[in-house]
Design a protein around this motif. Structure first.
Motif, short mmCIF file in Angstrom:
data_model
loop_
_atom_site.label_atom_id
_atom_site.label_comp_id
_atom_site.label_asym_id
_atom_site.label_seq_id
_atom_site.Cartn_x
_atom_site.Cartn_y
_atom_site.Cartn_z
N LEU A 237 -26.61 9.06 35.19
CA LEU A 237 -26.02 9.10 33.85
C LEU A 237 -24.53 9.07 34.04
O LEU A 237 -23.98 9.79 34.88
CB LEU A 237 -26.44 10.37 33.11
CG LEU A 237 -25.69 10.70 31.81
CD1 LEU A 237 -26.04 9.71 30.71
CD2 LEU A 237 -26.01 12.13 31.37
N GLY A 238 -23.85 8.19 33.27
CA GLY A 238 -22.41 8.09 33.46
C GLY A 238 -21.66 7.72 32.21
O GLY A 238 -22.25 7.50 31.13
N THR A 239 -20.35 7.65 32.35
CA THR A 239 -19.46 7.26 31.26
C THR A 239 -18.74 5.97 31.62
O THR A 239 -18.64 5.59 32.79
CB THR A 239 -18.41 8.36 30.98
OG1 THR A 239 -17.60 8.54 32.15
CG2 THR A 239 -19.09 9.67 30.63
N TRP A 240 -18.22 5.27 30.61
CA TRP A 240 -17.39 4.09 30.82
C TRP A 240 -16.54 3.88 29.58
O TRP A 240 -16.82 4.39 28.50
CB TRP A 240 -18.26 2.86 31.10
CG TRP A 240 -19.12 2.44 29.93
CD1 TRP A 240 -20.30 2.99 29.51
CD2 TRP A 240 -18.84 1.38 29.02
NE1 TRP A 240 -20.78 2.37 28.40
CE2 TRP A 240 -19.90 1.35 28.07
CE3 TRP A 240 -17.81 0.44 28.89
CZ2 TRP A 240 -19.96 0.43 27.04
CZ3 TRP A 240 -17.87 -0.49 27.86
CH2 TRP A 240 -18.93 -0.49 26.95
N GLN A 241 -15.45 3.10 29.76
CA GLN A 241 -14.56 2.81 28.64
C GLN A 241 -14.39 1.30 28.44
O GLN A 241 -14.69 0.77 27.38
CB GLN A 241 -13.18 3.45 28.86
CG GLN A 241 -13.21 4.97 28.92
CD GLN A 241 -13.70 5.61 27.64
OE1 GLN A 241 -13.39 5.13 26.54
NE2 GLN A 241 -14.48 6.69 27.75
N ALA A 242 -13.93 0.60 29.47
CA ALA A 242 -13.62 -0.83 29.32
C ALA A 242 -14.73 -1.73 29.84
O ALA A 242 -14.94 -2.82 29.31
CB ALA A 242 -12.31 -1.16 30.04
N SER A 243 -15.43 -1.30 30.91
CA SER A 243 -16.44 -2.19 31.52
C SER A 243 -17.56 -1.37 32.12
O SER A 243 -17.33 -0.37 32.81
CB SER A 243 -15.79 -3.05 32.62
OG SER A 243 -16.77 -3.79 33.33
N ASP A 244 -18.79 -1.83 31.85
CA ASP A 244 -19.98 -1.23 32.44
C ASP A 244 -20.70 -2.26 33.31
O ASP A 244 -21.92 -2.31 33.39
CB ASP A 244 -20.92 -0.69 31.35
CG ASP A 244 -22.08 0.11 31.92
OD1 ASP A 244 -21.92 0.68 33.03
OD2 ASP A 244 -23.16 0.14 31.30
#
Length: 260
Positions: A237-244
């Motif tokens: 499980l993770g986070t991202w802002q501009a690119s996944d």
């Protein structure tokens, strides 16, 4: 890298540096040769390579006379393949200047060059030519031999990375490791690099840590063994802002795996 062994000393040239003096070998009288000079052998270490490895070619000559002689020695090479020209992914190899060597009566001497076979080079062989010339008589001897270049070994594993869910600012992913070799894996460490700005906050069925964009995932206490032909699966499980964007290159226990 190049090495020359003369009667008095050997010089090794690697990236422009000279080093390693060494003594030459005296020939056994029983090994007497004809003419003024003899090119005894051209050998390789290792005897065959795969892309990503290096090889050293070593030639051995002998002064066949009862006088001290001067010889010129060279080694040069080219990558060869199934079609004319330089094989795809391989460099052109410029010949390097030769060495002049003074050799005592009956003494043997050697000279060598080192070559790197780049990863991605599609050549089937490295054709090496050794030459030695007698300064006084102009006698020129040449020996040609080829180092086989084998195809790179198949990856012993495949890794598939699948995004399970994705939402603004977050994601889950499932990573499957398959053992495609014939031996079991007992304890595993998987590494990959995120091409985007993802950051893992939780993992299951593995212990995952992240440093910068690089993720290192290690087996849990209950799933270290991956038998040949079987797979192990873990999730993050993770986070991202501009690119996944999904990673595309993986190593398992420091060995590259194919992306599945």
């Amino acid at each position: 890298m190049r090495t020359l062994l003369t009667l008095a000393a050997a010089a090794v040239c690697a990236a422009g540096a000279l080093a390693v003096p060494a003594a030459a070998a005296q020939a056994d009288p029983a090994d007497a040769c004809a003419g003024t000079v003899q090119l005894q052998s051209l050998t390789f270490n290792p005897p065959r390579v795969v892309p990503g490895q290096a090889v050293h070619a070593t030639a051995v000559g002998q002064n066949c006379t009862a006088q001290q002689r001067q010889f010129s020695t060279t080694i040069y090479a080219r990558f060869v393949g199934s079609t004319p020209g330089i094989p795809t992914g391989c460099p052109a190899l410029d010949p390097l200047p030769g060495w002049a060597v003074t050799v005592d009566p009956g003494a043997t001497f050697s000279w060598s060059e080192g070559y790197s076979v780049r990863s991605g080079c599609t050549a089937t062989g490295l054709e090496v030519t050794a030459r030695v010339e007698d300064h006084a008589t102009g006698t020129l001897l040449t020996q040609i031999s080829t180092v086989p270049i084998d195809p790179p070994p198949a990856a012993p594993c495949t890794v598939s990375y699948r995004t399970g869910s994705e939402w603004p600012g977050g994601f889950t992913a499932q990573i499957t490791i398959k053992n495609t070799s014939t031996v079991p894996i007992n304890g595993w460490t998987l590494r990959f690099t995120f091409p985007g700005d993802q950051h893992i906050v939780q993992s299951w069925s593995a212990t995952a840590q992240q440093s910068g964009a690089t993720v290192t995932a290690r087996n849990a206490s209950y799933n270290p063994l991956v038998a040949p032909g079987t797979s192990v699966v873990f999730g993050v499980l993770g986070t991202w802002q501009a690119s996944d964007a999904a990673p595309i290159a993986f190593t398992l226990n420091n060995v590259s795996c194919a992306a599945g």
